[in-house]
Enzyme design. Structure first.
Site, PDB file in Angstrom:
ATOM      1  N   SER A 264       0.808  -1.217   0.000  1.00 16.56           N
ATOM      2  CA  SER A 264       0.000   0.000   0.000  1.00 16.56           C
ATOM      3  C   SER A 264       0.841   1.267   0.000  1.00 16.56           C
ATOM      4  O   SER A 264       0.296   2.363   0.014  1.00 16.56           O
ATOM      5  CB  SER A 264      -0.909  -0.006   1.231  1.00 16.56           C
ATOM      6  OG  SER A 264      -0.127  -0.152   2.385  1.00 16.56           O
TER       7      SER A 264
ATOM      8  N   GLY B 109      -9.995   7.822   0.868  1.00 16.18           N
ATOM      9  CA  GLY B 109      -9.602   9.223   0.790  1.00 16.18           C
ATOM     10  C   GLY B 109     -10.715  10.157   0.382  1.00 16.18           C
ATOM     11  O   GLY B 109     -10.794  11.301   0.858  1.00 16.18           O
TER      12      GLY B 109
ATOM     13  N   THR C 269       1.513   6.953   0.455  1.00 16.15           N
ATOM     14  CA  THR C 269       0.609   5.877   0.041  1.00 16.15           C
ATOM     15  C   THR C 269       0.687   5.611  -1.460  1.00 16.15           C
ATOM     16  O   THR C 269       1.069   6.492  -2.232  1.00 16.15           O
ATOM     17  CB  THR C 269      -0.855   6.259   0.389  1.00 16.15           C
ATOM     18  OG1 THR C 269      -1.710   5.142   0.185  1.00 16.15           O
ATOM     19  CG2 THR C 269      -1.365   7.406  -0.465  1.00 16.15           C
TER      20      THR C 269
ATOM     21  N   GLY D 205      -5.988  10.617  -3.818  1.00 18.17           N
ATOM     22  CA  GLY D 205      -6.825  10.559  -2.611  1.00 18.17           C
ATOM     23  C   GLY D 205      -6.562  11.715  -1.676  1.00 18.17           C
ATOM     24  O   GLY D 205      -6.151  12.812  -2.087  1.00 18.17           O
ATOM     25  N   ASP D 206      -6.788  11.460  -0.405  1.00 15.44           N
ATOM     26  CA  ASP D 206      -6.611  12.502   0.609  1.00 15.44           C
ATOM     27  C   ASP D 206      -5.168  12.671   1.055  1.00 15.44           C
ATOM     28  O   ASP D 206      -4.779  13.735   1.554  1.00 15.44           O
ATOM     29  CB  ASP D 206      -7.431  12.140   1.862  1.00 15.44           C
ATOM     30  CG  ASP D 206      -6.956  10.808   2.454  1.00 15.44           C
ATOM     31  OD1 ASP D 206      -6.789   9.847   1.678  1.00 15.44           O
ATOM     32  OD2 ASP D 206      -6.730  10.734   3.672  1.00 15.44           O
TER      33      ASP D 206
ATOM     34  N   THR E 207      -6.249   7.755   7.417  1.00 14.90           N
ATOM     35  CA  THR E 207      -6.116   6.626   6.505  1.00 14.90           C
ATOM     36  C   THR E 207      -7.529   6.161   6.162  1.00 14.90           C
ATOM     37  O   THR E 207      -8.482   6.483   6.842  1.00 14.90           O
ATOM     38  CB  THR E 207      -5.284   5.484   7.128  1.00 14.90           C
ATOM     39  OG1 THR E 207      -5.151   4.415   6.176  1.00 14.90           O
ATOM     40  CG2 THR E 207      -5.936   4.927   8.382  1.00 14.90           C
ATOM     41  N   GLY E 208      -7.641   5.397   5.083  1.00 17.05           N
ATOM     42  CA  GLY E 208      -8.952   4.919   4.689  1.00 17.05           C
ATOM     43  C   GLY E 208      -9.367   5.504   3.363  1.00 17.05           C
ATOM     44  O   GLY E 208      -8.533   6.003   2.601  1.00 17.05           O
TER      45      GLY E 208
ATOM     46  N   THR F 253      -2.756   3.629   4.089  1.00 15.48           N
ATOM     47  CA  THR F 253      -1.718   4.668   4.105  1.00 15.48           C
ATOM     48  C   THR F 253      -0.878   4.645   5.376  1.00 15.48           C
ATOM     49  O   THR F 253      -1.410   4.398   6.454  1.00 15.48           O
ATOM     50  CB  THR F 253      -2.411   6.042   4.043  1.00 15.48           C
ATOM     51  OG1 THR F 253      -3.047   6.138   2.796  1.00 15.48           O
ATOM     52  CG2 THR F 253      -1.440   7.184   4.239  1.00 15.48           C
TER      53      THR F 253
ATOM     54  N   ARG G  80      -6.332   9.034 -10.405  1.00 15.95           N
ATOM     55  CA  ARG G  80      -7.011   9.290  -9.123  1.00 15.95           C
ATOM     56  C   ARG G  80      -5.998   9.689  -8.037  1.00 15.95           C
ATOM     57  O   ARG G  80      -4.947   9.095  -7.879  1.00 15.95           O
ATOM     58  CB  ARG G  80      -7.758   8.026  -8.709  1.00 15.95           C
ATOM     59  CG  ARG G  80      -8.536   8.151  -7.393  1.00 15.95           C
ATOM     60  CD  ARG G  80      -7.752   7.665  -6.204  1.00 15.95           C
ATOM     61  NE  ARG G  80      -8.553   7.639  -4.973  1.00 15.95           N
ATOM     62  CZ  ARG G  80      -8.055   7.433  -3.768  1.00 15.95           C
ATOM     63  NH1 ARG G  80      -6.775   7.233  -3.609  1.00 15.95           N
ATOM     64  NH2 ARG G  80      -8.835   7.427  -2.710  1.00 15.95           N
TER      65      ARG G  80
HETATM   66  N1  ASP Z   1      -6.248   7.344   2.148  1.00 16.86           N
HETATM   67  C1  ASP Z   1      -5.607   6.686   1.032  1.00 16.86           C
HETATM   68  C2  ASP Z   1      -6.270   7.067  -0.242  1.00 16.86           C
HETATM   69  O1  ASP Z   1      -7.473   7.188  -0.283  1.00 16.86           O
HETATM   70  C3  ASP Z   1      -5.581   5.236   1.103  1.00 16.86           C
HETATM   71  C4  ASP Z   1      -5.347   4.607   2.432  1.00 16.86           C
HETATM   72  O2  ASP Z   1      -5.362   5.175   3.470  1.00 16.86           O
HETATM   73  O3  ASP Z   1      -5.107   3.428   2.459  1.00 16.86           O
HETATM   74  O4  ASP Z   1      -5.580   7.175  -1.225  1.00 16.86           O
END
Ligand code: ASP
Length: 333
Positions: free
Chosen positions: A90, A246, A210, A222-223, A243-244, A192, A220
């Site tokens: 990841s 985004g 990440t 993310g956050d 994390t999670g 992340t 794409r």
């Molecule tokens: N937050 C990250 C994203 O959406 C991914 C992750 O946290 O695993 O890119």
């Protein structure tokens, strides 16, 4: 157990450990009582926290801090451990690719002076977090993307390498068999590494790195590289990293929100819980289908962590103890 497998094997609905920071229950109403709570919980510095189970990374960061390094040095060096770990799918080398088979990295750093730097859609350079730091320190900009980010990294002496490992290529090929055009939103697809540190002077910095959502649409972002969403540091107040999924973090400017809630007097634990509640309590929220987790630290060295679903964890290195702590979570159905 590796982060990804840990999550994969988890049932979203099971009731499990709720070993989160319990500071929330300690916060009192009067300022005198508040002072004594802070004094009781006053942490010894330095301190490092990170998302997920990354004790090698927090160990590296603590080594830097113990040697007199800054919080910024610590979070960069700590994140680099995971970026170089090919088994982690990841982050950095070995990260799972987008749906076209390209590994693209997002990262950012933010220091105690409020400076920040970020890279998005960076290809072929493993240490995205270090490129983000270079953007902060050696350019007049905050964020570089794609080819421009890669060109800058090469000019700075970073080495180009293929980040797609055999294992990640195999996983992508398996995914392609049933690939759907729509991004697959599953918690096993993202993990992340976000890290926050307070050095012995009490200064705070953070970093986030990440490969983003696995099999994401090409382009794409993310956050994680977005200052205020994936990461925010305010040296007077504290810091937060996410994390999670985004997209959901961006929609609520999650990390900035957590820091602002701490500014208003909430503990890191309360602030993380409130930021999660902003996501799950939206009308028509489909939170059962995705994971978001926050970790936070305040200027006093108190920490907090909270997620939507079970099996999020934080690694914390403080007072000589480097440990993984399971997070409390919202969905206990
Ligand atoms: N937050 C990250 C994203 O959406 C991914 C992750 O946290 O695993 O890119």
């Amino acid at each position: 157990m590796k982060r990804r497998n840990f999550i994969k094997n988890a049932s979203l609905t099971g009731v499990g450990l709720a070993v989160g920071n319990t500071l929330a229950s300690c916060v009192e109403n009067t300022s005198e009582e508040k002072k004594s709570v802070i004094a009781t919980n006053k942490a010894s510095l330095p301190l490092v926290i990170a998302t997920w189970h990354v004790i090698d990374a927090t160990a590296k960061a603590m080594e830097v801090l113990q040697a007199g390094g800054t919080a910024l040095d610590a979070v960069e060096q700590g994140c680099k451990v995971e970026e170089a770990n090919e088994k982690g799918q990841s982050v950095g080398k070995g990260g799972l690719p987008d749906r076209d088979g390209n590994v693209t990295l997002d990262a950012c750093v933010m220091d105690n002076h409020g400076n920040c730097g970020a890279v998005v859609y960076l290809k072929n350079i493993k240490h995205a977090v270090s490129v983000a730091r270079k953007v902060m320190e050696d350019t007049p900009h905050v964020m570089l993307a794609g080819d421009g980010a890669q060109k800058f990294a090469l000019e700075q002496g970073f080495e180009a390498e293929d980040l797609l490992t055999e294992a990640s290529k195999e996983a992508w090929e398996k995914w392609k068999v049933e690939a759907k055009y729509k991004p697959i939103i599953n918690i096993e697809n993202h993990d992340t590494i976000g890290m926050l540190a307070i050095d012995k002077n009490g200064d705070i910095s953070g970093a986030c790195t990440t490969s983003g959502l696995a099999y994401k649409m090409a382009g794409r972002v993310g956050d994680s590289p977005i200052i205020g969403s994936g990461l925010f540091v305010d040296n007077e107040i504290g810091a937060c990293v996410a994390t999670g999924l985004g997209e959901e973090v961006v929609k609520t400017v999650g990390s900035f929100l957590v820091v602002e809630l701490m500014r208003q007097g909430k503990s890191p634990q309360e602030a993380c819980e409130e930021a999660i509640s902003r996501i799950v309590n939206k009308p028509n929220s489909n939170y059962k289908d995705f994971q978001v987790g926050y970790i936070a630290v305040n200027k006093q060295g108190e920490t907090g962590h909270y997620s939507i679903h079970q099996y999020f964890s934080m690694t914390k290195f403080q007072d000589g103890i480097n440990e993984q702590i399971q997070s409390d979570y919202f969905n206990k159905e």
